[in-house]
Design a protein around this motif. Sequence first.
Motif, PDB file in Angstrom:
ATOM      1  N   ALA A 167      -6.313  -1.882  10.183  1.00 27.75           N
ATOM      2  CA  ALA A 167      -5.284  -1.498   9.224  1.00 27.75           C
ATOM      3  C   ALA A 167      -4.303  -0.529   9.858  1.00 27.75           C
ATOM      4  O   ALA A 167      -4.661   0.262  10.730  1.00 27.75           O
ATOM      5  CB  ALA A 167      -5.911  -0.881   7.979  1.00 27.75           C
ATOM      6  N   PHE A 168      -3.057  -0.575   9.389  1.00 30.43           N
ATOM      7  CA  PHE A 168      -2.062   0.431   9.748  1.00 30.43           C
ATOM      8  C   PHE A 168      -0.994   0.443   8.676  1.00 30.43           C
ATOM      9  O   PHE A 168      -0.850  -0.505   7.892  1.00 30.43           O
ATOM     10  CB  PHE A 168      -1.443   0.165  11.130  1.00 30.43           C
ATOM     11  N   GLY A 169      -0.245   1.522   8.658  1.00 28.78           N
ATOM     12  CA  GLY A 169       0.847   1.633   7.712  1.00 28.78           C
ATOM     13  C   GLY A 169       0.378   1.895   6.296  1.00 28.78           C
ATOM     14  O   GLY A 169      -0.787   2.217   6.046  1.00 28.78           O
ATOM     15  N   PRO A 170       1.281   1.748   5.322  1.00 34.81           N
ATOM     16  CA  PRO A 170       0.920   2.050   3.936  1.00 34.81           C
ATOM     17  C   PRO A 170      -0.133   1.074   3.406  1.00 34.81           C
ATOM     18  O   PRO A 170      -0.150  -0.096   3.767  1.00 34.81           O
ATOM     19  CB  PRO A 170       2.251   1.898   3.181  1.00 34.81           C
ATOM     20  N   ILE A 171      -1.016   1.598   2.564  1.00 39.67           N
ATOM     21  CA  ILE A 171      -2.045   0.758   1.956  1.00 39.67           C
ATOM     22  C   ILE A 171      -1.498   0.057   0.718  1.00 39.67           C
ATOM     23  O   ILE A 171      -1.752  -1.128   0.489  1.00 39.67           O
ATOM     24  CB  ILE A 171      -3.283   1.600   1.583  1.00 39.67           C
ATOM     25  N   GLU A 172      -0.735   0.782  -0.098  1.00 40.76           N
ATOM     26  CA  GLU A 172      -0.187   0.198  -1.319  1.00 40.76           C
ATOM     27  C   GLU A 172       1.282  -0.152  -1.111  1.00 40.76           C
ATOM     28  O   GLU A 172       2.055   0.656  -0.592  1.00 40.76           O
ATOM     29  CB  GLU A 172      -0.320   1.193  -2.482  1.00 40.76           C
ATOM     30  N   PRO A 173       1.704  -1.357  -1.515  1.00 38.45           N
ATOM     31  CA  PRO A 173       3.117  -1.724  -1.376  1.00 38.45           C
ATOM     32  C   PRO A 173       3.986  -1.000  -2.394  1.00 38.45           C
ATOM     33  O   PRO A 173       3.518  -0.636  -3.478  1.00 38.45           O
ATOM     34  CB  PRO A 173       3.104  -3.240  -1.654  1.00 38.45           C
ATOM     35  N   ASP A 174       5.235  -0.749  -2.018  1.00 37.32           N
ATOM     36  CA  ASP A 174       6.175  -0.234  -3.007  1.00 37.32           C
ATOM     37  C   ASP A 174       7.110  -1.354  -3.445  1.00 37.32           C
ATOM     38  O   ASP A 174       6.964  -2.500  -3.018  1.00 37.32           O
ATOM     39  CB  ASP A 174       6.931   0.989  -2.474  1.00 37.32           C
ATOM     40  N   ASP A 175       8.061  -1.034  -4.288  1.00 38.34           N
ATOM     41  CA  ASP A 175       8.898  -2.079  -4.890  1.00 38.34           C
ATOM     42  C   ASP A 175       9.745  -2.813  -3.866  1.00 38.34           C
ATOM     43  O   ASP A 175      10.167  -3.959  -4.120  1.00 38.34           O
ATOM     44  CB  ASP A 175       9.814  -1.453  -5.954  1.00 38.34           C
TER      45      ASP A 175
ATOM     46  N   ARG B 291       9.472  -4.976   5.121  1.00 32.06           N
ATOM     47  CA  ARG B 291      10.667  -4.447   4.487  1.00 32.06           C
ATOM     48  C   ARG B 291      11.866  -4.886   5.307  1.00 32.06           C
ATOM     49  O   ARG B 291      11.949  -4.609   6.502  1.00 32.06           O
ATOM     50  CB  ARG B 291      10.615  -2.919   4.408  1.00 32.06           C
ATOM     51  N   ASP B 292      12.782  -5.613   4.688  1.00 33.67           N
ATOM     52  CA  ASP B 292      13.972  -6.134   5.375  1.00 33.67           C
ATOM     53  C   ASP B 292      13.577  -6.912   6.633  1.00 33.67           C
ATOM     54  O   ASP B 292      14.225  -6.794   7.688  1.00 33.67           O
ATOM     55  CB  ASP B 292      14.928  -4.997   5.745  1.00 33.67           C
ATOM     56  N   GLY B 293      12.494  -7.682   6.531  1.00 31.57           N
ATOM     57  CA  GLY B 293      12.073  -8.533   7.631  1.00 31.57           C
ATOM     58  C   GLY B 293      11.252  -7.845   8.700  1.00 31.57           C
ATOM     59  O   GLY B 293      10.841  -8.488   9.662  1.00 31.57           O
ATOM     60  N   ARG B 294      11.024  -6.551   8.556  1.00 30.49           N
ATOM     61  CA  ARG B 294      10.276  -5.797   9.565  1.00 30.49           C
ATOM     62  C   ARG B 294       8.905  -5.404   9.028  1.00 30.49           C
ATOM     63  O   ARG B 294       8.781  -4.949   7.894  1.00 30.49           O
ATOM     64  CB  ARG B 294      11.062  -4.561  10.006  1.00 30.49           C
ATOM     65  N   LEU B 295       7.906  -5.565   9.872  1.00 30.65           N
ATOM     66  CA  LEU B 295       6.531  -5.302   9.478  1.00 30.65           C
ATOM     67  C   LEU B 295       6.275  -3.802   9.408  1.00 30.65           C
ATOM     68  O   LEU B 295       6.569  -3.069  10.347  1.00 30.65           O
ATOM     69  CB  LEU B 295       5.578  -5.955  10.480  1.00 30.65           C
TER      70      LEU B 295
END
Length: 467
Positions: free
Chosen positions: A366-374, A395-399
């Motif tokens: 795992a990496f980055g945020p666990i919960e997605p935002d809008d 987000r905007d095509g970027r992981l």
Amino acid sequence: MHSDDPTPDAPSRDEGPPTIDHLVIVGSGMAGQRLVEALVQREGAPRRITLIGAEACPAYNRILLSPLLAGEMEREALTLRDADWYAEHGVELVLGERVERIDRAARRLTTAGGREIAYDRLVLATGSTPALPPVDGLELDGVHAFRDLDDAAALTRVAERGGRAVVIGGGLLGLEAAEGLRKRALHKRAREQDGMSVNVLQRASRLMNRQLDATAAGLLEAELEGRGLEIVTGADLERLEDDGRGRVCAVRLADGRRLAADCVVLAIGIAPSVELGRRAGLEVHRGIVVDDSLTSSDPAIHALGECCEFEGRTYGLVEPIWRQVEVLAAHLSPHSSNTTPDDETPRYVERPCATKLKVSGISLYAFGPIEPDDDHEVLTYHDPEHGDYRRLLLRDGRLEGAVLYGDTAAGPWYFAEALAGRNLDACRQALLFGPADARALLDATNAATPNPATPHAQDRSPQEEAA
């Protein structure tokens, strides 16, 4: 010019920072040992190194305590270096002595046994202690932590007796302790009776809530329950009950539930071991505060690993601690040929890290945020038959984030792409299937584009293991 002529033709190395005469490292755990190994390989290292440890044995790999408890590994396999290694490298090893006091003015420390040791530079690598819940009953017999060899030995004896265990904490350490108890009990008592009943209490609504989303946590819970563990989430601990003879007999939850227990294992996290630094008057918040050279508020004292705090962060996984070791080794070896000029000596900076974990043979990444935002686009893949799950946040095509459960082979590639900040729209439809298909689409897009493309990020990436 004669060799004893005090005036050299070129600037002397002595014009720079002097070589440290005596370095003392307090803490013979993984961080302290890693620093010693880095220093003995460098020119310009301190002339004398003394390593002091409170435990009676040389450094060992704490990450392997879980398989040791489970009976999957022998004690000798955990040792990082035996006593002969220190002697061969001229390192004085002092074991079984806890440092009680630091006299900063005299640059001298005193152990619990009355030994006094002078230092020119001091490194505190005192690690951490188990975090304790604010409840009554922690002092009862039968209540254990799971941080060192003595803890593993005590829990091995508990498991071999069988009975009822309650593990408090549904993170990595708690799950490893629970599985270790279960496996050890089954191995020992298979021909006598069922092994040990093991409950895992997790205060959050899901296991490993800081690493896994709800779906991955649900898969993990189902797998562990299938092995025989009993998982209780949303468990708010109220107290540990006394049997009237000073021994734990049950765990009481805030909702009134009572779980019988012959032993309780505390595994809710760690707290930096800062008391020695605090008594010495160093700046201490949650950890011993250090700057980007791992130097404390006293320029002659450094702190490293789980006991230190940098820019408000403390540490419990090895990848950032290993980077701290490299920085500190360079600062402690000012004349080393491995080191750039002083104004370019490396400085510690925080970097994004992926977490690669193995929970009792189950792979997680795992990496980055666990919960997605809008603003996140969420891509998911789930193969229940094979127990594989992937969820990507873009987000905007970027992981920006990923959770992988089961097959984690693509994890390092995802992380490298996230670090590179590459737009992955061209391979979006293949992204969940890993680098092979995704790269083909990216390469095709790049080939059709006359503008130079950013080279692909390397597949290898920083990863963390629990310390």
